[in-house]
Design an enzyme around this catalytic site. Structure first.
Site, mmCIF file in Angstrom:
data_model
loop_
_atom_site.group_PDB
_atom_site.id
_atom_site.type_symbol
_atom_site.label_atom_id
_atom_site.label_comp_id
_atom_site.label_asym_id
_atom_site.label_seq_id
_atom_site.Cartn_x
_atom_site.Cartn_y
_atom_site.Cartn_z
ATOM 1 N N PRO A 116 -51.051 75.513 -22.160
ATOM 2 C CA PRO A 116 -51.841 74.418 -21.851
ATOM 3 C C PRO A 116 -51.880 73.646 -20.616
ATOM 4 O O PRO A 116 -52.918 73.024 -20.223
ATOM 5 C CB PRO A 116 -51.317 73.352 -22.865
ATOM 6 C CG PRO A 116 -49.743 73.627 -23.313
ATOM 7 C CD PRO A 116 -49.932 75.324 -23.078
ATOM 8 N N GLU A 163 -40.535 83.953 -20.729
ATOM 9 C CA GLU A 163 -41.735 83.738 -20.684
ATOM 10 C C GLU A 163 -42.552 84.545 -19.644
ATOM 11 O O GLU A 163 -43.594 84.989 -19.403
ATOM 12 C CB GLU A 163 -42.139 82.132 -20.448
ATOM 13 C CG GLU A 163 -43.604 81.694 -20.376
ATOM 14 C CD GLU A 163 -43.816 80.307 -20.649
ATOM 15 O OE1 GLU A 163 -43.751 79.748 -21.604
ATOM 16 O OE2 GLU A 163 -43.941 79.669 -19.386
ATOM 17 N N ASP A 206 -39.682 73.738 -31.806
ATOM 18 C CA ASP A 206 -39.970 72.169 -31.636
ATOM 19 C C ASP A 206 -41.220 71.962 -31.457
ATOM 20 O O ASP A 206 -41.698 71.647 -30.508
ATOM 21 C CB ASP A 206 -39.256 71.940 -30.234
ATOM 22 C CG ASP A 206 -39.596 72.875 -29.192
ATOM 23 O OD1 ASP A 206 -39.690 74.016 -29.337
ATOM 24 O OD2 ASP A 206 -39.326 72.491 -28.085
ATOM 25 N N GLY A 212 -28.358 75.057 -32.774
ATOM 26 C CA GLY A 212 -27.872 73.847 -32.294
ATOM 27 C C GLY A 212 -28.611 72.905 -32.867
ATOM 28 O O GLY A 212 -29.107 72.733 -34.061
ATOM 29 N N LYS A 213 -29.014 71.917 -32.075
ATOM 30 C CA LYS A 213 -29.771 70.679 -32.516
ATOM 31 C C LYS A 213 -31.060 70.948 -33.009
ATOM 32 O O LYS A 213 -31.962 70.116 -33.509
ATOM 33 C CB LYS A 213 -29.488 69.529 -31.451
ATOM 34 C CG LYS A 213 -28.051 68.956 -31.292
ATOM 35 C CD LYS A 213 -28.100 67.926 -30.293
ATOM 36 C CE LYS A 213 -26.481 67.511 -30.035
ATOM 37 N NZ LYS A 213 -26.517 66.640 -29.008
HETATM 38 C C1 UD2 Z 1 -40.848 76.689 -22.465
HETATM 39 C C2 UD2 Z 1 -41.561 77.741 -23.630
HETATM 40 C C3 UD2 Z 1 -40.595 78.573 -24.657
HETATM 41 C C4 UD2 Z 1 -39.724 79.393 -23.746
HETATM 42 C C5 UD2 Z 1 -38.963 78.626 -22.645
HETATM 43 C C6 UD2 Z 1 -38.237 79.717 -21.733
HETATM 44 C C7 UD2 Z 1 -43.747 76.826 -23.631
HETATM 45 C C8 UD2 Z 1 -44.487 75.634 -24.146
HETATM 46 N N1 UD2 Z 1 -42.488 76.784 -24.155
HETATM 47 O O1 UD2 Z 1 -40.216 75.960 -23.448
HETATM 48 O O2 UD2 Z 1 -41.312 79.390 -25.391
HETATM 49 O O3 UD2 Z 1 -40.550 80.517 -23.159
HETATM 50 O O4 UD2 Z 1 -39.937 77.663 -21.851
HETATM 51 O O5 UD2 Z 1 -38.271 78.939 -20.521
HETATM 52 O O6 UD2 Z 1 -44.067 77.224 -22.679
HETATM 53 N N2 UD2 Z 1 -34.019 77.170 -29.070
HETATM 54 C C9 UD2 Z 1 -33.120 76.944 -30.018
HETATM 55 N N3 UD2 Z 1 -32.035 76.021 -29.659
HETATM 56 C C10 UD2 Z 1 -31.659 75.577 -28.476
HETATM 57 C C11 UD2 Z 1 -32.495 76.097 -27.574
HETATM 58 C C12 UD2 Z 1 -33.773 76.644 -27.869
HETATM 59 O O7 UD2 Z 1 -33.102 77.230 -31.279
HETATM 60 O O8 UD2 Z 1 -30.820 74.998 -28.303
HETATM 61 C C13 UD2 Z 1 -35.154 77.877 -29.342
HETATM 62 C C14 UD2 Z 1 -36.108 77.151 -30.060
HETATM 63 O O9 UD2 Z 1 -36.720 77.877 -31.236
HETATM 64 C C15 UD2 Z 1 -37.037 76.597 -29.089
HETATM 65 C C16 UD2 Z 1 -37.155 77.943 -28.237
HETATM 66 O O10 UD2 Z 1 -35.908 78.372 -28.307
HETATM 67 O O11 UD2 Z 1 -38.409 76.451 -29.662
HETATM 68 C C17 UD2 Z 1 -37.643 77.753 -26.750
HETATM 69 O O12 UD2 Z 1 -36.789 76.607 -26.013
HETATM 70 P P1 UD2 Z 1 -37.316 75.101 -25.631
HETATM 71 O O13 UD2 Z 1 -38.488 74.866 -26.333
HETATM 72 O O14 UD2 Z 1 -36.263 74.315 -25.295
HETATM 73 O O15 UD2 Z 1 -37.761 75.933 -24.296
HETATM 74 P P2 UD2 Z 1 -39.261 75.048 -23.453
HETATM 75 O O16 UD2 Z 1 -39.541 73.803 -23.969
HETATM 76 O O17 UD2 Z 1 -39.018 74.724 -21.860
#
Ligand code: UD2
Length: 300
Positions: A181, A250, A160, A71-72
């Site tokens: 962190p 996670e 990201d 996606g984005k």
């Molecule tokens: C947290 C975690 C992440 C994951 C997630 C689960 C940290 C710092 N990060 O990040 O690793 O465990 O929680 O709840 O602890 N992605 C896509 N397209 C999308 C959505 C996600 O490619 O539309 C992939 C992408 O590689 C992204 C990863 O999935 O880096 C994790 O998604 P996130 O970064 O949005 O999740 P976040 O920030 O809550």
């Protein structure tokens, strides 16, 4: 060890031909740099980068690195790859494996010598949680089907993100986790483990060691294969029981690391959350999430 400095002596165990040099000691007194099970916790000031590079240089290693950009999230790739080429395992063979639903959106980033990128198409998904959790299944298959003779170590990283400083061979080990962190200097009861017994990610209240991020983990192929296989099985059991762990994969990763202790931990220098967050003992930010508007970038 008895040393003979040239005085007459009947027992000459060692006669050094060169001057004695004391080894430089790398110690941090403001942070824990070892776990209770004697695994190192890597912080700036606890290793000699020149020495450790020279040791691994002799081993001709390849580090597979996986990324997902669906996606984005393809918008994060340019900064990720450009900054990785500047800071990530510089001088070592790195093979990026990028999973995306839009191969046409991959930016053209010039890679250095012995740096490779393989793009793999995966289906789009409607829930960001499914994208995040689905990584375990894809990683397991990649390791089993393709990496056996292709790589020695693997790191699985969120996309990201951006590198700001060295991430090198000091991070290699059999099983490597990164301390989240937000949780490196807080008491255990604050950790956001899954506490519902119905989930396979359950960790009883009052137990646990560290809270690890799901955004970065790695190790040897064999160890990470076991990790991804186990987490995927546990995620499938949860799905069959209509339960989703509080922090998705996670939470399962944290359960896995509780029962399978990592052989090396990386401090939050290796995954910072927000570059403006107050850093305390973190002397250098090597890798950090970039700020993003979740509602805008995620599919739901
Ligand atoms: C947290 C975690 C992440 C994951 C997630 C689960 C940290 C710092 N990060 O990040 O690793 O465990 O929680 O709840 O602890 N992605 C896509 N397209 C999308 C959505 C996600 O490619 O539309 C992939 C992408 O590689 C992204 C990863 O999935 O880096 C994790 O998604 P996130 O970064 O949005 O999740 P976040 O920030 O809550």
């Amino acid at each position: 060890l008895l040393l003979d400095y040239g005085k007459p002596c009947c027992c000459r165990l060692i006669t050094p031909k060169h001057e004695l040099h004391s080894p430089v000691i790398f110690v941090r007194t403001d942070v824990a740099s070892v776990t209770p099970w004697l695994a190192p916790i890597v912080w700036e000031g606890t290793f000699d980068s020149t020495l450790i590079d020279s040791i691994y240089k002799q081993q001709n290693i390849t580090v597979a690195t996986t990324l997902f950009a669906l996606g984005k999230y393809t918008r994060f790739l340019k900064d990720f790859l450009e900054s990785a080429e500047e800071h990530y395992f510089v001088g070592f063979r790195v093979h990026y494996y990028l999973f995306t639903d839009q191969p046409e959106a991959i930016p053209n980033v010039k890679l250095g010598q012995e740096r490779y990128l393989t793009v793999k198409k995966v289906p789009s998904l409607n829930r960001w949680q499914d994208i995040s959790m689905g990584r375990m299944e894809i990683l397991k298959k990649l390791i089993e089907n393709e990496l056996a003779n292709e790589a020695d170590y693997i790191f699985c990283l969120d996309v990201d993100t951006k590198f700001y400083g060295r991430w090198g061979v000091e991070t290699l080990g059999h099983l490597v986790g990164v301390i989240h962190p937000w949780f490196f200097n807080v008491p255990r009861f604050i950790f956001t483990y899954e506490h519902r017994r119905e989930s396979q990610a359950y960790i009883p209240a009052g137990e646990g060691d560290y809270y690890y991020t799901g955004a970065a983990f790695g190790g040897s192929l064999k160890d990470v294969q076991n990790l991804t296989k186990t987490c995927r099985e546990q995620l499938n059991i949860d799905a069959a029981n209509s339960i989703e762990a509080i922090w998705h994969e996670e939470s399962h990763l944290n359960k896995y690391f509780f029962y399978n202790k990592p052989s090396k931990l990386l401090s939050p220098e290796y995954l910072w959350r927000d570059i403006s967050m107050s850093a305390g003992q973190v002397k250098i930010i090597r890798f950090s999430h970039v700020a993003k508007n979740n509602a805008e970038v995620r599919p739901n």
